[in-house]
Design an enzyme around this catalytic site. Structure first.
Site, PDB file in Angstrom:
ATOM      1  N   TYR A  42       0.839  -1.202   0.000  1.00 18.47           N
ATOM      2  CA  TYR A  42       0.000   0.000   0.000  1.00 18.47           C
ATOM      3  C   TYR A  42       0.878   1.257   0.000  1.00 18.47           C
ATOM      4  O   TYR A  42       0.447   2.315  -0.417  1.00 18.47           O
ATOM      5  CB  TYR A  42      -0.864   0.065   1.269  1.00 18.47           C
ATOM      6  CG  TYR A  42      -2.081  -0.818   1.323  1.00 18.47           C
ATOM      7  CD1 TYR A  42      -2.323  -1.825   0.382  1.00 18.47           C
ATOM      8  CD2 TYR A  42      -3.014  -0.639   2.348  1.00 18.47           C
ATOM      9  CE1 TYR A  42      -3.460  -2.626   0.481  1.00 18.47           C
ATOM     10  CE2 TYR A  42      -4.149  -1.433   2.440  1.00 18.47           C
ATOM     11  CZ  TYR A  42      -4.364  -2.428   1.515  1.00 18.47           C
ATOM     12  OH  TYR A  42      -5.495  -3.220   1.624  1.00 18.47           O
ATOM     13  N   GLY A  43       2.082   1.099   0.539  1.00 16.51           N
ATOM     14  CA  GLY A  43       2.945   2.253   0.810  1.00 16.51           C
ATOM     15  C   GLY A  43       3.276   3.112  -0.395  1.00 16.51           C
ATOM     16  O   GLY A  43       3.596   4.283  -0.253  1.00 16.51           O
ATOM     17  N   CYS A  73      -2.344  -1.646   9.953  1.00 18.38           N
ATOM     18  CA  CYS A  73      -1.507  -1.152   8.866  1.00 18.38           C
ATOM     19  C   CYS A  73      -1.316   0.352   9.080  1.00 18.38           C
ATOM     20  O   CYS A  73      -2.304   1.099   9.104  1.00 18.38           O
ATOM     21  CB  CYS A  73      -2.224  -1.424   7.551  1.00 18.38           C
ATOM     22  SG  CYS A  73      -1.393  -0.774   6.098  1.00 18.38           S
ATOM     23  N   ASN A  74      -0.082   0.761   9.265  1.00 18.65           N
ATOM     24  CA  ASN A  74       0.199   2.192   9.491  1.00 18.65           C
ATOM     25  C   ASN A  74      -0.211   3.017   8.281  1.00 18.65           C
ATOM     26  O   ASN A  74      -0.717   4.128   8.408  1.00 18.65           O
ATOM     27  CB  ASN A  74       1.695   2.410   9.729  1.00 18.65           C
ATOM     28  CG  ASN A  74       2.181   1.819  11.027  1.00 18.65           C
ATOM     29  OD1 ASN A  74       2.403   2.528  11.986  1.00 18.65           O
ATOM     30  ND2 ASN A  74       2.351   0.514  11.078  1.00 18.65           N
ATOM     31  N   THR A  75       0.015   2.458   7.084  1.00 16.91           N
ATOM     32  CA  THR A  75      -0.264   3.202   5.856  1.00 16.91           C
ATOM     33  C   THR A  75      -1.768   3.440   5.710  1.00 16.91           C
ATOM     34  O   THR A  75      -2.199   4.547   5.360  1.00 16.91           O
ATOM     35  CB  THR A  75       0.295   2.427   4.640  1.00 16.91           C
ATOM     36  OG1 THR A  75       1.632   2.022   4.946  1.00 16.91           O
ATOM     37  CG2 THR A  75       0.297   3.277   3.399  1.00 16.91           C
ATOM     38  N   CYS A 183       5.720   0.324  10.467  1.00 16.12           N
ATOM     39  CA  CYS A 183       5.011  -0.534   9.507  1.00 16.12           C
ATOM     40  C   CYS A 183       4.815  -1.877  10.191  1.00 16.12           C
ATOM     41  O   CYS A 183       5.759  -2.411  10.800  1.00 16.12           O
ATOM     42  CB  CYS A 183       5.850  -0.688   8.242  1.00 16.12           C
ATOM     43  SG  CYS A 183       5.208  -1.925   7.095  1.00 16.12           S
ATOM     44  N   HIS A 185       4.624  -4.757   9.133  1.00 11.08           N
ATOM     45  CA  HIS A 185       5.449  -5.863   8.616  1.00 11.08           C
ATOM     46  C   HIS A 185       6.813  -5.920   9.331  1.00 11.08           C
ATOM     47  O   HIS A 185       7.433  -6.984   9.408  1.00 11.08           O
ATOM     48  CB  HIS A 185       5.739  -5.678   7.115  1.00 11.08           C
ATOM     49  CG  HIS A 185       4.610  -6.078   6.203  1.00 11.08           C
ATOM     50  ND1 HIS A 185       3.422  -5.396   6.155  1.00 11.08           N
ATOM     51  CD2 HIS A 185       4.513  -7.083   5.286  1.00 11.08           C
ATOM     52  CE1 HIS A 185       2.637  -5.966   5.242  1.00 11.08           C
ATOM     53  NE2 HIS A 185       3.280  -6.990   4.704  1.00 11.08           N
TER      54      HIS A 185
HETATM   55  N1  DGL Z   1       1.863  -3.240   7.009  1.00  9.36           N
HETATM   56  C1  DGL Z   1       1.734  -2.017   6.254  1.00  9.36           C
HETATM   57  C2  DGL Z   1       1.996  -0.828   7.178  1.00  9.36           C
HETATM   58  O1  DGL Z   1       1.926  -0.989   8.389  1.00  9.36           O
HETATM   59  C3  DGL Z   1       2.622  -2.147   5.054  1.00  9.36           C
HETATM   60  C4  DGL Z   1       2.417  -1.104   4.067  1.00  9.36           C
HETATM   61  C5  DGL Z   1       2.556  -1.512   2.642  1.00  9.36           C
HETATM   62  O2  DGL Z   1       1.831  -2.385   2.192  1.00  9.36           O
HETATM   63  O3  DGL Z   1       3.352  -0.853   1.963  1.00  9.36           O
HETATM   64  O4  DGL Z   1       2.239   0.277   6.758  1.00  9.36           O
END
Ligand code: DGL
Length: 262
Positions: A42-43, A73-75, A183, A185
């Site tokens: 998503y980033g 998910c932070n994003t 993030c 992940h």
């Molecule tokens: N786990 C997502 C987060 O916390 C990953 C974002 C991504 O998919 O780029 O931001």
């Protein structure tokens, strides 16, 4: 409603780091987890795309009857949670980089934040950073490529090692004493990061805080499950079941992993 599940979503397998914290703290709750790996990362996406994907995930979780939704998910949180809260009646819990504790405890007055481009460029991150980190230097690093490697089962790979050291070396030179993982992940990278950073650097992630906040909101809204039996957990991915299963293997809870189109 009490017995309905907690819904948790992420752009992929990373949010299972939050799911693990939630199931440990709230063992009697039932959960549904969605790994939206098909649309990860998503980033790199626009705010509008992140909102659209977050709405899709929310509606899938509401179809399962979820009583509360955790954007693990932070994003998604930093780009979409305000809109999600205004569209739906269900309570939402989000996750943001834990700048506040790092800013309070840093002695070198230098803190590193490793997160996606989408999180670091969001208004919400700028606001939080302004509020808590005014008198310290916050060194932001976009973790480009890290989510892709994790999603492709390459945590313990030479590519991961060299990418992470290219991100950590400048932070080590800057003399940071806190590294904030922005993030969901990235907690899976902690063993590698610990080897790269000296003992002088404390690594913080927001998983435990999110689990505590989920519990507090469930209690406040009288939605907490008073069952004495252990909860049941169903995890769904719209991509590769094996990768999701592999990342879950260290979990204490028992669960079912399935493929779902969403
Ligand atoms: N786990 C997502 C987060 O916390 C990953 C974002 C991504 O998919 O780029 O931001």
């Amino acid at each position: 409603m009490q017995h309905n599940p907690i819904g948790i979503f992420d752009s992929g397998v990373g949010g299972t780091s939050i799911w693990k914290e939630i199931t440990q703290l709230l063992p009697h709750e039932n959960t549904i987890y969605l790994a939206d790996s098909k649309y990860a990362p998503y980033g790199k996406r626009s705010k509008a795309e992140i909102l659209e994907l977050s709405v899709k995930n929310t509606e899938t979780l509401l179809d399962f009857g979820c009583k509360i939704i955790v954007a693990a998910c932070n994003t998604a949180t930093t780009n979409a949670i305000k809109e999600l809260r205004s569209r739906y009646d269900v309570p939402f819990i989000g996750i943001e980089p834990a700048i506040k504790p790092a800013a309070i405890h840093t002695k070198t007055k230098k803190v590193g934040v490793l997160a996606t481009k989408g999180t670091l460029s969001s208004e919400l991150f700028a606001k939080t950073s302004d509020l808590y980190a005014r008198n310290i230097e916050v060194i932001e690093v976009i973790g480009a490529g890290l989510v892709e490697l994790i999603e492709n089962d390459k945590i313990d790979s030479p590519e991961m090692q060299s990418l992470l050291s290219s991100y950590m070396n400048p932070l080590i030179k800057k003399n940071i004493d806190y590294l904030v993982l922005g993030c969901s992940h990235y907690p899976y990278l902690i063993p590698i990061l610990k080897k790269m950073l000296s003992d002088r650097v404390t690594i913080i992630d927001s998983g435990e805080a999110v689990a505590k906040q989920t519990k507090a909101i469930l209690e406040r809204t009288a939605l907490i499950n008073t069952n004495t039996k252990l909860g049941t957990h169903s995890l769904y991915t719209n991509e590769n079941v094996v990768i999701l299963e592999k990342i879950l293997k260290s979990s204490a809870s028992s669960y079912a992993v399935n493929k779902l189109d969403f």
